[in-house]
Every structure is written in C-alpha cells, then in structure tokens.
Scaffold this motif. Structure first.
Motif, PDB file in Angstrom:
ATOM      1  N   GLN A 163      22.324  55.516  38.539  1.00 42.68           N
ATOM      2  CA  GLN A 163      23.315  55.566  37.988  1.00 42.68           C
ATOM      3  C   GLN A 163      23.948  54.651  38.949  1.00 42.68           C
ATOM      4  OE1 GLN A 163      25.837  58.990  39.025  1.00 42.68           O
ATOM      5  NE2 GLN A 163      24.664  60.164  37.666  1.00 42.68           N
ATOM      6  N   HIS A 164      23.535  54.326  40.326  1.00 42.66           N
ATOM      7  CA  HIS A 164      23.103  53.263  41.099  1.00 42.66           C
ATOM      8  C   HIS A 164      23.401  52.257  40.149  1.00 42.66           C
ATOM      9  CE1 HIS A 164      24.668  55.087  44.614  1.00 42.66           C
ATOM     10  NE2 HIS A 164      23.112  56.698  44.814  1.00 42.66           N
ATOM     11  N   MET A 165      22.514  51.993  39.814  1.00 39.76           N
ATOM     12  CA  MET A 165      21.561  50.788  38.800  1.00 39.76           C
ATOM     13  C   MET A 165      22.900  50.797  37.572  1.00 39.76           C
ATOM     14  SD  MET A 165      17.324  51.034  38.465  1.00 39.76           S
ATOM     15  CE  MET A 165      17.491  48.952  38.133  1.00 39.76           C
ATOM     16  N   PHE A 166      23.342  51.536  37.344  1.00 46.05           N
ATOM     17  CA  PHE A 166      24.043  51.124  36.204  1.00 46.05           C
ATOM     18  C   PHE A 166      26.108  50.639  36.690  1.00 46.05           C
ATOM     19  CE2 PHE A 166      27.778  52.285  33.116  1.00 46.05           C
ATOM     20  CZ  PHE A 166      27.222  51.868  32.170  1.00 46.05           C
ATOM     21  N   TRP A 167      26.143  51.427  37.586  1.00 43.24           N
ATOM     22  CA  TRP A 167      27.642  51.182  38.148  1.00 43.24           C
ATOM     23  C   TRP A 167      27.120  50.183  39.234  1.00 43.24           C
ATOM     24  CZ3 TRP A 167      31.412  52.245  35.327  1.00 43.24           C
ATOM     25  CH2 TRP A 167      31.212  53.320  34.615  1.00 43.24           C
ATOM     26  N   PHE A 168      25.713  49.812  39.969  1.00 35.81           N
ATOM     27  CA  PHE A 168      26.172  48.202  40.431  1.00 35.81           C
ATOM     28  C   PHE A 168      26.854  47.026  38.992  1.00 35.81           C
ATOM     29  CE2 PHE A 168      24.185  44.640  41.772  1.00 35.81           C
ATOM     30  CZ  PHE A 168      24.492  44.494  43.183  1.00 35.81           C
ATOM     31  N   TYR A 169      26.238  47.421  37.227  1.00 37.45           N
ATOM     32  CA  TYR A 169      26.302  46.009  37.155  1.00 37.45           C
ATOM     33  C   TYR A 169      28.020  46.590  36.491  1.00 37.45           C
ATOM     34  CZ  TYR A 169      27.450  44.366  32.935  1.00 37.45           C
ATOM     35  OH  TYR A 169      29.067  43.515  31.773  1.00 37.45           O
ATOM     36  N   SER A 170      28.064  48.235  35.582  1.00 35.84           N
ATOM     37  CA  SER A 170      29.179  48.409  34.860  1.00 35.84           C
ATOM     38  C   SER A 170      30.699  47.958  35.893  1.00 35.84           C
ATOM     39  CB  SER A 170      28.861  49.345  34.412  1.00 35.84           C
ATOM     40  OG  SER A 170      28.092  48.683  33.527  1.00 35.84           O
ATOM     41  N   HIS A 171      30.741  48.241  37.426  1.00 37.00           N
ATOM     42  CA  HIS A 171      31.881  47.873  37.817  1.00 37.00           C
ATOM     43  C   HIS A 171      32.570  46.467  38.338  1.00 37.00           C
ATOM     44  CE1 HIS A 171      35.710  49.369  40.415  1.00 37.00           C
ATOM     45  NE2 HIS A 171      35.510  47.953  40.618  1.00 37.00           N
ATOM     46  N   PRO A 172      31.341  45.942  38.444  1.00 34.49           N
ATOM     47  CA  PRO A 172      31.391  44.421  38.684  1.00 34.49           C
ATOM     48  C   PRO A 172      31.643  43.802  36.971  1.00 34.49           C
ATOM     49  CG  PRO A 172      29.355  44.569  40.010  1.00 34.49           C
ATOM     50  CD  PRO A 172      30.072  45.638  39.385  1.00 34.49           C
ATOM     51  N   ALA A 173      31.819  44.388  36.189  1.00 30.02           N
ATOM     52  CA  ALA A 173      31.519  44.174  34.566  1.00 30.02           C
ATOM     53  C   ALA A 173      32.912  44.496  34.490  1.00 30.02           C
ATOM     54  CB  ALA A 173      31.215  45.065  33.831  1.00 30.02           C
ATOM     55  N   VAL A 174      33.860  45.235  35.529  1.00 31.22           N
ATOM     56  CA  VAL A 174      35.314  45.480  35.189  1.00 31.22           C
ATOM     57  C   VAL A 174      35.965  43.925  36.085  1.00 31.22           C
ATOM     58  CG1 VAL A 174      37.103  46.705  35.994  1.00 31.22           C
ATOM     59  CG2 VAL A 174      34.881  47.861  35.614  1.00 31.22           C
ATOM     60  N   TYR A 175      35.582  43.729  36.728  1.00 31.37           N
ATOM     61  CA  TYR A 175      36.545  42.361  36.996  1.00 31.37           C
ATOM     62  C   TYR A 175      35.501  41.089  36.896  1.00 31.37           C
ATOM     63  CZ  TYR A 175      37.784  44.830  41.072  1.00 31.37           C
ATOM     64  OH  TYR A 175      38.144  46.056  41.294  1.00 31.37           O
ATOM     65  N   ILE A 176      34.464  41.047  35.648  1.00 30.88           N
ATOM     66  CA  ILE A 176      34.150  40.061  34.348  1.00 30.88           C
ATOM     67  C   ILE A 176      34.859  40.406  33.251  1.00 30.88           C
ATOM     68  CG2 ILE A 176      32.248  39.641  32.889  1.00 30.88           C
ATOM     69  CD1 ILE A 176      30.118  40.274  35.294  1.00 30.88           C
ATOM     70  N   MET A 177      35.578  41.700  32.963  1.00 30.59           N
ATOM     71  CA  MET A 177      36.505  42.025  31.563  1.00 30.59           C
ATOM     72  C   MET A 177      38.056  41.940  31.742  1.00 30.59           C
ATOM     73  SD  MET A 177      35.205  44.938  30.494  1.00 30.59           S
ATOM     74  CE  MET A 177      34.656  46.208  31.337  1.00 30.59           C
ATOM     75  N   ILE A 178      37.944  41.868  34.069  1.00 30.49           N
ATOM     76  CA  ILE A 178      39.586  40.933  34.893  1.00 30.49           C
ATOM     77  C   ILE A 178      39.806  40.115  34.852  1.00 30.49           C
ATOM     78  CG2 ILE A 178      39.946  42.473  36.450  1.00 30.49           C
ATOM     79  CD1 ILE A 178      42.137  42.594  33.425  1.00 30.49           C
ATOM     80  N   LEU A 179      38.750  38.904  35.671  1.00 25.55           N
ATOM     81  CA  LEU A 179      39.242  37.674  35.661  1.00 25.55           C
ATOM     82  C   LEU A 179      40.096  36.954  35.715  1.00 25.55           C
ATOM     83  CD1 LEU A 179      36.769  38.016  39.227  1.00 25.55           C
ATOM     84  CD2 LEU A 179      39.185  37.789  39.240  1.00 25.55           C
ATOM     85  N   PRO A 180      38.871  36.995  34.120  1.00 27.05           N
ATOM     86  CA  PRO A 180      39.430  35.448  33.727  1.00 27.05           C
ATOM     87  C   PRO A 180      40.691  35.549  32.765  1.00 27.05           C
ATOM     88  CG  PRO A 180      37.205  36.394  33.032  1.00 27.05           C
ATOM     89  CD  PRO A 180      37.907  37.473  33.537  1.00 27.05           C
ATOM     90  N   ALA A 181      41.024  37.009  32.872  1.00 22.84           N
ATOM     91  CA  ALA A 181      42.857  37.569  32.101  1.00 22.84           C
ATOM     92  C   ALA A 181      43.469  37.206  33.389  1.00 22.84           C
ATOM     93  CB  ALA A 181      42.619  38.737  32.040  1.00 22.84           C
ATOM     94  N   PHE A 182      42.744  37.301  34.453  1.00 18.78           N
ATOM     95  CA  PHE A 182      43.972  36.913  36.144  1.00 18.78           C
ATOM     96  C   PHE A 182      44.555  35.486  35.478  1.00 18.78           C
ATOM     97  CE2 PHE A 182      42.616  40.274  38.924  1.00 18.78           C
ATOM     98  CZ  PHE A 182      43.155  41.586  37.966  1.00 18.78           C
ATOM     99  N   GLY A 183      43.461  34.633  35.792  1.00 15.00           N
ATOM    100  CA  GLY A 183      42.941  32.907  35.406  1.00 15.00           C
ATOM    101  C   GLY A 183      43.951  32.625  34.180  1.00 15.00           C
TER     102      GLY A 183
END
Lengths: 326, 573
Positions: free
Chosen positions: B248-268
């Motif tokens: 779970q730690h390894m998965f969310w270490f990516y998958s929470h930043p993934a939320v920002y990978i999915m929203i930061l370009p939209a912010f831009g």
C-alpha cells in the motif's frame, strides 16, 4: 438605488457567514451517533462543513456573478483592464487558508487524541497487544468464572475480531464465547483486537464513525465506548472479494443488564460445547477456514447470527464461493 | 517592426493544411501528430471506460445484485478505474495536450527527444489491447488499487495481464515525463525566460517531475506483486511472512502523486484559457506558477492519507494529515487567482470558457471535500465509502475531464484548422454539467450515511439516492453524443479556423492553424508576455477577429488598422 459596494460586500459577507454556520449545525448528513467518539467526530465534521459551505458560496457566488455581470457586451471588442495581481489580496488569500488549515489540523489532532485515548488505535502498539493475546490462554480459566473483564486495569471489554471471507467473528477475550454479531453494553469502553483470516477487510460501524482495516498477518486495534442502545450495521469497507457487499453483521448495543443476561447465557451454552469452541480460538486460523466452508460446523455457533445466516445463505446459493485459498 | 511571424504564416497556409491522415497511423516523430494520436486514442478509451461505468451504475440502480454477477461487477469497476486513469486522463492530459502544446508554447520546433516521444506513444496501443484482451480470461477484479492478498487469489491470469499493462504504461509515462522536463528546461526560445513561460508549461514542469520521481516506485511495486503472483514469492503475501501494508505504501507513493499528474496539466490549461476568454491578464502569474511547484513537491509526501485505516501508526497519521491539509493552501491560491482573473473581465462565454469556469466550480467542491477527508478522525468514518467516490470524481471528472473538454474546445482550431460548432458545444456543456452533478453530488450523502464502496448490493435505505445517481450517469453518457458528432463533423467540414481565432497572446497562436511541420519557419521572438491583455483598449472593431494577433507582434493595434500588409492577408484568407 445605489448601494455602496462596501455595504453590499458587508451584507453578502454576513449572509454567507450565517448560512455557513446554519449548514454546519443543521446539515443532518450523518447517521445516528451511537458512541462517545461519534459526537466529537460529528462536531469536527460540522465545523468543517461550515467552513466548506462558506468557501463554496464565496467561490460559486463569485463565478455565478461574473457569468452574468461580466459577460462581454455585443460589439465590445476591447479588453478588460490589465490587472496583473494585487499583492495584499494574494497575501490575504494565502494567509487565511493557512490559518484555517492550521486550526483544522490542531482541532483534528485534538479530536483524534481524545478518540484514541491511550494511543490504542493503529498497530504501533503491536508488541503490547500481542503479549496481551498470548496471556489470554492463561487467563481463560480465571475469566470463565468472572464477568469477562479480561483487562483488569481499566474496565474495558476486550474482544478479538476476525474478518474472513465473508463474515465477522467475535471472540470475547478470556471466555469461550464466539459470536457472529457483536454484543456490547452501553457505557463501557470496548477494545477490539482485529485480525483477518484471508484478505484485508475493514471493520466499520457508521453509527460509531469508526473504521479499522483487518489485515492478515498483523493485528490492528479499535477502541470505542458505545452510548446508545440499538442495533447498528457492521460493514466490511475494504474490497474483499465477490461477496464483499454481503459481508455484514450487526453490533447490538444493550443495557448492561441485557448484556449481562446474554453473556451469562452464552457462558452456559459454550461450556456445554467446550471441546468444539476451544478450537475456535483466535490462533486456529486454518480451522476457521473449515468453519466457514462446512455448514455442519456452523451449527456449533449457538445462536444463529446474522453472519452465520449470511454464510449459510452463501453456501446454499448456486453461485460458487471463492475459497480463501491462501 | 516585428511582423515577421505573420508574413511567415501566410506562406505556410497551403503546406500546413495538407497533413495526410495516414500520418496519424504512422510512427511519426512530429509532436503535434503524436499529441493528436494520444488524444484520439485516449478518447476511445474514455468511451470504453464510460461503458463500464454505465454497467456499474446499472447494477447499482437497485439494491440487489441483479444485473451482472458479483464477480463480473468487481471486474467492471476495476477495469473502469484502470482505463480511466491510465488510458484516458494521464495520456490525454500529459501525452495529448502536453505534446501538442509545450513545444508550440515555448517556440520549439519539436520535443527534445522526438523518437522517444513516438516510442512512448506507441507503447500504449498494444498495451491497451493487451489489457482489453484480459476480458477473455477474466480481468483483474481486486480494484484498481489491487491490494494483496486479494489481488493474489482472484482472477490470476487477468491480474498478471493487469500488472504487465501497468508496468508498460508506467514506462511510457516515465519516457514522456523525461521528455517534457528536458524540453521545457532546454528548448525555450532565447527570449523566453522561465518567468515568461506560459503557465501550462509550469504545470507540465511540475507534472513531469512527479512522473519521473513517483512512477518508478509503482513499477517496482508491480514487479514485486507480479513475483508474488506468478512465482510465489512473499513480498506482500502474509502467508509467507510478507507485509501487505508495504504494498500500500509503494502503491500510494505513486498513486497519490498520480492524482496531481492528472490535475496539474488541467490547472495549467485553465490558467491559459480563462485569461484569453476573459480578455484580462492572469491574476497573480507568479503565485500560480510557484504553487504548481509547491503542489508537486507536497504531493510526494502525502500518500499515506489513503491508509489512515490501514493500521498506520499515530505519528504517521498526524504527519500525513497536516501535509495533506497544507496542499489546500497552494491549491486555494490557484482557485482564488482564477476567480480574480474572471472577475471584472469581459467574458466571451464560448464552450471553452464555460467548461473552464465549470472546472473551477466543480474542482472547488472536490477540493473542499479533499480537505475534509484529510482530517484523520473524519476520514476514519468516510474512508472507502461513497463520500470518497464522490470526492475523487469531483476532482478527476469535475476537474480533469472538464479541463480536457475545455482544452479541446480551446485548441481544436489550432489542432485541426477547423472551428467546433458552438451551439453543439454548449449543449454538450449543459448536459455534462447537469449529468455530472446529478451522478456524483448525491454520493456524498450515501457515503456519510453508511454506504461502502465497491459493493454490488447495498442496503435498501439507499435505493432512492442510488437511482438518482444512475439516471444522472445516463445523462452523462448522452452528453458525449453531441461532442462526438461535433468533433467528427467539425474536423471534416467545420468552419475554417484562422491562425488566432481567440485573439490569444501565447506563441502557439502566431503560427498557422494547423501549424506546419517544425511549427515556424523562422524562430519566433517573444514580444509581449503571454497574458498582456488589456494593454490597449482599442482592439480594432471592424477587423475580423481572426487577424487580430498582430497585437502580439507589434504590441499595438493602432498600427495594424492602417497596415496594408495585414489587410492583404485578410483578403487572401
């Protein structure tokens, strides 16, 4: 009539504040609160709800107002005024949210400390908890005579919980009582040592506002004090397989007298059947698998519980049950 | 007189309209072709993921499990999430818009590594076919989080295919991230310092850093999970002494930043779109730019807020709670800045602007519920309930998908040389807005009241609200129809788009629509900032808006009115 903008802003501000406070107190979004902890968590939720409502109204109001007030007029091809920013305003909307989250973090921390009094929840106290479980076998004879108060220091009722596909089993610490639903007396602290047989499950009672994963190979903990009698659902909140949605039982919060009556009846019943139930100790994991899958074993549970009915329903249904083949 | 880009643009017109359609099915190294390949491919998967979602909602229309079997239900929502995240939002936002826009916005001829770029894209089609083929052996059914031990004992063949797909898609994402990072840092025209860069490039910089730092950890987790699954090791399997929480730690270490990978370009993208259509400079450029970097950094240290009920130690719960709440500050700065950008503007309420404003409106809801679930005591109640389902869809649909739609309406003229139909666009916007809120707003109540997620059956007390959600999801399904008709129809026979139909100031609008190969014949020079709207209040009224972009080149429209060159170009068009 020309209302000065400062007066208009003031009125809007007061209105938003009043609405937010009202929504925070009267949202009615949470179910009955049936534990001491639930009341504190609800206060936290209501406070957050009030702040969220205020910010929601502020942003949506500004957007909606802009949508109508600042739309381009026909024939107007000019740009709007070149405002690139406003440092004081930007400082304000950095400082205020910072203050809010700081306050919220402290408040949440405070609620968590008080809900989790003694630092019982989580699994960082594993060593302590395991030694407690190891002692259980020694205490069994003692506690058989007593009232199930396995933890002599405080008055907590200690129950070992096992989650398995797709049922909950409750082992009353220091006794031979195994139950498919959870009986607890109102007003007395309850400590759960939670464990899983096969895959990860999560013990959740919405009316207690408390949830804790049951992890195979580790022990987790949950502490609460129920304060309102009634039947509340116990729901598995972590995906555990095909019948995850059916993995439900109930917690029955009784008056201390009712609980005592139930407790005594189970003590008598289990002693009649001691040899069977002895196997169903928290450490007899592999035997639990056969308990789930063999309908004959289910009859050994004295009172057909919600959970065991579920299991029997599953077994008799045409669809195959996924065996916990770990 | 810096009218050079405009005279060049007249030259290019006949060349640029001739991008042969076969190019889109080839191993092209042109960043614009790759961008459109990403966008079209990922949109197909949006539709597939959408069909899965509709099947899930149909099952949930009634309390009993009566539409598909329970096993199939678990497969449906697992594949829905996997496809939407890994084959729709991430590829369309980073691969699609990132590829098309970043080189154009910084004045580059292409990405830093064009072949790597093409490889990153061409990993996706075979991988997605592989993932879809798993439907023939029973696809993964342990949720997109794929927590062991459950993921090790159900649909093993499908799970193995799922792991392989995630490793491949992650590799593609790492390649893309590396490419963006180098392109943005090294390929800008000399006249564009970092703090004159369009905000989309800032957000892509933040995104690519996350892709580079976080994705390898997911790949590592997948390799270990694959070993556990296929050759019976016990990294995460408790029967062999493994620890499922480590996964779970390894998965969310990516998958929470993934939320920002999915929203930061939209912010831009929203930071680009709002100023153009509000005819006003972005409010607080530097605050928005630096908040992207702050979100990117903070996004790396909040992952365990997905694990508040996993038996996480107290101090960890408190640390991750505070870190998560802190993210509300840079995010709030962005939201307030967008509102201030719109405030007092002269809003051109086209479809792109409507979706852009709806993005801000819906994302705020997701952001507020996000702060709520950061509070540990409250999260312990709502974790793994429909409150989370509502929250994540407000962020990923109300946020990312609304952002994608806004971006498509805004840049479609540049991508294809054709305008989208506005009435159909507004119909699409209205249906999406209503359908989305009807589907996901009531889910907040379901979660608070006690409905857990990932269940095929539920307590009958929740029947009415679930029926509303299901009807809303059908409206959402219908809402894509006007969009698909609009996109196909406009691409083939829509009105010709001029070079700069929105009178925008960023560099991509100084080249023809669609841009020629290598984008500009002569390297463009930055004359005005990306958001210098309102410098003059006399935009020419009698000129076709299409040719208003001399503003960019000259910084003054008064000269253009009397400029015979500009008039000639208009008549040629």
């Amino acid at each position: 009539m020309n209302v000065p903008s400062s007066v208009a802003t003031l009125i809007v501000g007061i209105a938003i504040t009043l609405i937010s406070v009202w929504v925070g107190q009267n949202n009615g979004l949470l179910p009955t609160a049936a534990s001491v902890e639930a009341a504190q968590i609800d206060n936290l939720f209501n406070a957050m709800m009030a702040i969220a409502t205020g910010l929601f109204l502020l942003v949506q109001g500004a957007l909606l107002y802009s949508l109508f007030a600042f739309r381009k007029r026909k024939g107007d091809e000019t740009d709007a005024s070149p405002i690139h920013g406003n440092v004081p305003l930007e400082i304000v909307w950095t400082a205020i949210p910072s203050a809010i989250v700081l306050w919220l973090a402290i408040y949440s921390f405070d609620v968590y400390q008080s809900v989790n009094s003694g630092g019982f929840m989580g699994s960082d106290h594993m060593a302590h908890a395991q030694s407690k479980v190891v002692n259980v076998s020694n205490q069994t004879q003692l506690a058989d005579m007593g009232s199930g108060m396995a933890n002599p220091i405080d008055d907590s009722l200690v129950i070992n919980v096992k989650g398995l596909q797709y049922a909950w089993l409750f082992y009353y610490d220091g006794t031979d009582i195994v139950s498919g639903d959870l009986h607890v007396p109102a007003g007395r602290p309850v400590e759960l040592n939670i464990n899983a047989q096969d895959v990860i499950h999560a013990f959740w009672v919405p009316e207690f506002r408390l949830k804790q994963d049951a992890v195979p190979g580790a022990e987790t903990h949950l502490a609460f004090t129920p304060n309102k009698t009634g039947n509340y659902p116990i729901i598995c909140a972590e995906l555990c397989g095909a019948y995850h949605g059916a993995m439900k039982t109930r917690v029955i919060v009784e008056t201390p007298e009712e609980y005592e009556a139930w407790y005594s009846s189970r003590i008598v019943a289990t002693s009649d059947n001691a040899s069977d139930v002895a196997e169903a100790s928290p450490h007899a994991g592999h035997q639990m698998a056969s308990l789930t899958l063999n309908p004959d074993n289910l009859k050994d549970l004295q009172t057909p519980s919600v959970a065991s009915q579920e299991i029997q329903a599953l077994l008799s249904s045409a669809e195959p049950l996924t065996a916990p083949n770990l | 007189m810096t009218t050079a880009p405009i005279t060049e643009s007249a030259h290019h017109d006949e060349v640029s309209h001739g991008t042969p359609w076969k190019e889109y099915f080839s191993f092209s190294t042109d960043h614009k072709v790759i961008g459109i390949q990403y966008l079209v491919t990922s949109f197909v998967f949006y539709l597939i993921g959408g069909v899965l979602a509709e099947l899930v909602r149909t099952e949930l229309a009634t309390p009993a499990s009566d539409f598909v079997s329970r096993e199939v239900y678990n497969e449906l929502f697992t594949m829905h999430a996997t496809i939407m995240i890994f084959l729709w939002i991430i590829p369309s936002l980073t691969g699609g818009f990132g590829n098309f826009l970043v080189p154009l916005m910084i004045g580059a001829k292409d990405m830093a590594f064009p072949k790597l770029n093409a490889i990153a894209f061409w990993i996706i089609p075979p991988t997605s076919v592989l993932l879809l083929l798993s439907f023939f052996v029973g696809p993964a059914s342990a949720g997109w989080t794929s927590y062991p031990p459950l993921s090790l004992i159900t649909n093993k063949a499908g799970e193995a295919i799922w792991i392989a797909s995630i490793i491949l898609l992650g590799t593609s994402s790492i390649m893309a991230g590396l490419n963006f990072l180098v392109t943005i840092l090294k390929m800008r025209i000399p006249s564009m310092p970092m703090n004159k860069m369009p905000l989309f490039c800032w957000s892509m910089l933040a995104t690519s850093a996350l892709q580079l730092v976080a994705t390898p950890v997911l790949t590592g987790a997948m390799v270990l999970l694959g070993f556990d699954l296929i050759i019976g090791t016990a990294f995460f399997n408790p029967t062999g002494g493994g620890d499922p929480i480590v996964y779970q730690h390894m998965f969310w270490f990516y998958s929470h930043p993934a939320v920002y990978i999915m929203i930061l370009p939209a912010f831009g993208m929203i930071s680009e779109i709002l100023p153009v259509h509000a005819r006003k400079p972005i409010f607080g450029y530097q605050a928005i730019a630096y908040s992207s970097i702050a979100i990117s950094f903070l996004g790396l240290i909040v992952w365990a807020h997905h694990m508040f009920t996993s038996g996480t130690p107290d101090w960890l719960r408190m640390f991750f709670m505070i870190a998560t709440m802190v993210i509300a500050v840079p995010t709030g700065i962005k939201v307030f800045s967008w509102v201030a950008t719109v405030w007092g503007g002269k809003l051109r309420l086209c479809s792109a602007m409507l979706f852009g404003m709806a993005f801000v409106s819906m994302f705020v809801v997701g952001g507020l519920s996000g702060v709520m679930v950061a509070a540990v005591p409250f999260d312990i109640h709502v974790h793994d309930t429909y409150f989370i389902v509502a929250h994540l869809h407000y962020v990923l649909f109300g946020g990312s998908v609304f952002g994608i739609y806004s971006g498509i309406y805004h840049w479609f003229p540049k991508m294809t040389g054709r305008m989208l139909n506005e009435p159909l666009g507004k119909l699409h916007w209205a249906l999406t807005f209503v359908g989305f809120n009807m589907t996901f707003l009531p889910m907040h109540i379901l979660g608070l009241q006690g409905m857990n997620r990932r269940v095929a059956e539920y307590d009958p007390q929740f029947a009415t609200i679930n029926m509303i959600c299901t009807i809303g999801s059908y409206i959402l399904a219908v809402s894509t129809v006007p969009f698909i008709i609009n996109a196909i129809w406009s691409w083939i026979g829509g009105d010709k788009a001029s070079d700069n139909p929105w009178q925008a100031l960023t560099l991509e609008w100084t080249t023809p629509s669609p841009p020629p190969h290598e984008n500009w014949e002569i390297e463009p020079v930055l004359v005005v900032g990306p958001y210098d709207y309102g410098k003059n209040h006399k935009m020419p009224v009698n000129m076709p808006p299409a040719k208003a972009e001399p503003v960019l080149a000259t910084g003054s429209t008064t000269q253009d009115e009397g400029n015979p060159d500009v008039a000639n170009e208009n008549s040629e068009e």
